[in-house]
Design a protein around this motif. Sequence first.
Motif, short mmCIF file in Angstrom:
data_model
loop_
_atom_site.label_atom_id
_atom_site.label_comp_id
_atom_site.label_asym_id
_atom_site.label_seq_id
_atom_site.Cartn_x
_atom_site.Cartn_y
_atom_site.Cartn_z
N LEU A 74 0.84 -1.19 0.00
CA LEU A 74 0.00 0.00 0.00
C LEU A 74 0.88 1.24 0.00
O LEU A 74 1.60 1.50 0.97
CB LEU A 74 -0.92 0.00 1.22
CG LEU A 74 -1.84 1.21 1.39
CD1 LEU A 74 -2.89 1.23 0.27
CD2 LEU A 74 -2.51 1.21 2.76
N ALA A 75 0.82 2.02 -1.08
CA ALA A 75 1.60 3.26 -1.18
C ALA A 75 0.81 4.41 -0.56
O ALA A 75 -0.41 4.50 -0.73
CB ALA A 75 1.91 3.56 -2.64
N LEU A 76 1.53 5.28 0.12
CA LEU A 76 0.90 6.40 0.83
C LEU A 76 1.48 7.73 0.35
O LEU A 76 2.54 7.78 -0.26
CB LEU A 76 1.12 6.25 2.34
CG LEU A 76 0.62 4.94 2.96
CD1 LEU A 76 1.16 4.78 4.37
CD2 LEU A 76 -0.90 4.87 2.95
N GLY A 80 1.20 7.52 -3.46
CA GLY A 80 -0.03 6.75 -3.32
C GLY A 80 -1.20 7.43 -3.99
O GLY A 80 -1.26 7.53 -5.22
N ASP A 93 6.63 6.34 0.76
CA ASP A 93 6.01 5.93 2.01
C ASP A 93 5.06 4.78 1.70
O ASP A 93 4.20 4.91 0.82
CB ASP A 93 5.22 7.09 2.64
CG ASP A 93 6.12 8.25 3.02
OD1 ASP A 93 7.08 8.02 3.78
OD2 ASP A 93 5.87 9.38 2.56
N PHE A 94 5.21 3.69 2.44
CA PHE A 94 4.34 2.56 2.13
C PHE A 94 4.18 1.61 3.31
O PHE A 94 5.01 1.59 4.24
CB PHE A 94 4.85 1.78 0.91
CG PHE A 94 6.25 1.25 1.00
CD1 PHE A 94 6.51 0.00 1.55
CD2 PHE A 94 7.32 1.99 0.52
CE1 PHE A 94 7.80 -0.50 1.64
CE2 PHE A 94 8.63 1.50 0.60
CZ PHE A 94 8.86 0.25 1.16
N GLU A 157 -5.68 7.78 3.20
CA GLU A 157 -5.99 6.88 2.09
C GLU A 157 -4.78 6.71 1.18
O GLU A 157 -4.06 7.66 0.88
CB GLU A 157 -7.16 7.42 1.28
CG GLU A 157 -7.61 6.49 0.16
CD GLU A 157 -8.82 7.01 -0.59
OE1 GLU A 157 -9.25 6.34 -1.55
OE2 GLU A 157 -9.33 8.09 -0.22
N GLY A 158 -4.54 5.49 0.76
CA GLY A 158 -3.40 5.19 -0.09
C GLY A 158 -3.82 4.54 -1.40
O GLY A 158 -4.98 4.61 -1.81
N LYS A 159 -2.85 3.91 -2.05
CA LYS A 159 -3.08 3.25 -3.33
C LYS A 159 -2.43 1.87 -3.29
O LYS A 159 -1.24 1.76 -2.99
CB LYS A 159 -2.48 4.08 -4.48
CG LYS A 159 -2.59 3.45 -5.87
CD LYS A 159 -1.92 4.35 -6.89
CE LYS A 159 -1.93 3.73 -8.29
NZ LYS A 159 -3.30 3.59 -8.82
N CYS A 172 -7.29 -2.28 3.32
CA CYS A 172 -6.33 -1.18 3.18
C CYS A 172 -6.99 0.20 3.19
O CYS A 172 -6.32 1.21 2.97
CB CYS A 172 -5.54 -1.35 1.88
SG CYS A 172 -4.45 -2.80 1.88
#
Length: 297
Positions: A74-76, A80, A93-94, A157-159, A172
């Motif tokens: 999960l990328a932030l 992200g 950041d992840f 929220e991330g990606k 996630c």
Amino acid sequence: MFKLYHCKKYRKKSHITLVYIWYGMKLTFENINYIMSVNKKQRGNDMNKTELLLQRLNDIGQSLKDSRQALALLALGSCGAERERLDQYSDLDFFVIVKDGYKQAYIQDLTWLSKLEPIAFHYQNTVDGHKVLFEDDVFCEFAVFEAHELVNIPFAEGKIIWKEVGFDGTICQPQRLPSKENRDREWLLGEILCNLYIGLGRYQRGEKLAAYDFIQNRSVKLWTELINLEKTSKSNFIDIFNSNRRFEKGYPNEAKQLPYFLQGYERISESAQALLEYLDKHYPLNAFIKEKIRNLL
């Protein structure tokens, strides 16, 4: 071929060609590590920083997939869900989500990262993860969690970059935001005034470094939080964890006050006075503590 290379009498074109081919092969085999490292650096130079960051992120996802004990990446932040602000100064950041029982393995052994690019510097900054600087200047900050832990972790929220087949991606989604309980105008103003009062007391005692911290670090940080609470940011990206982030872009008029609030180690009292005057102009302050602060200036 050694004799062909060293003896001048062999000057036929075919012989010379053979010598050059042999010498080229010798050079390649003896210096293969050096040549590969040069090529890698050249590829890094040819690829701009944002491309390099995103490529590294994808490579980390593939590495986790290959490890067979991870569930998702999960990328932030800017790598992200906020890709629009990704630039050459961004880092990665992840979160790494792993199967139950494997968290410590990914924290203690960073091979899943170092096999992508040599790590030049790292340290474990939390119980959950590390900060890492690769040799190609890619900086990462990550944490490792088992899936059931995420419900108690506050994050924006991330990606999802990669997930194992069958993994529930809704895990996630952030379930808990940072608590802002009781941090209203009254609380923030009270904290700032107390910090100014305590800080100036330290200043009068000769504890200039402690005074600097109370006045130009803590108090100003609380002031940015107060502005963030009461005014609408002009920035499209709000950092819910740090009110200092993108403050100049979000609040350009208020940011003009910062040079007066942050005058440095040799102007601690002047910085405190500027902040107090601003607060007194814009907010109703308790007269008693306001006077006590002024007496310490």
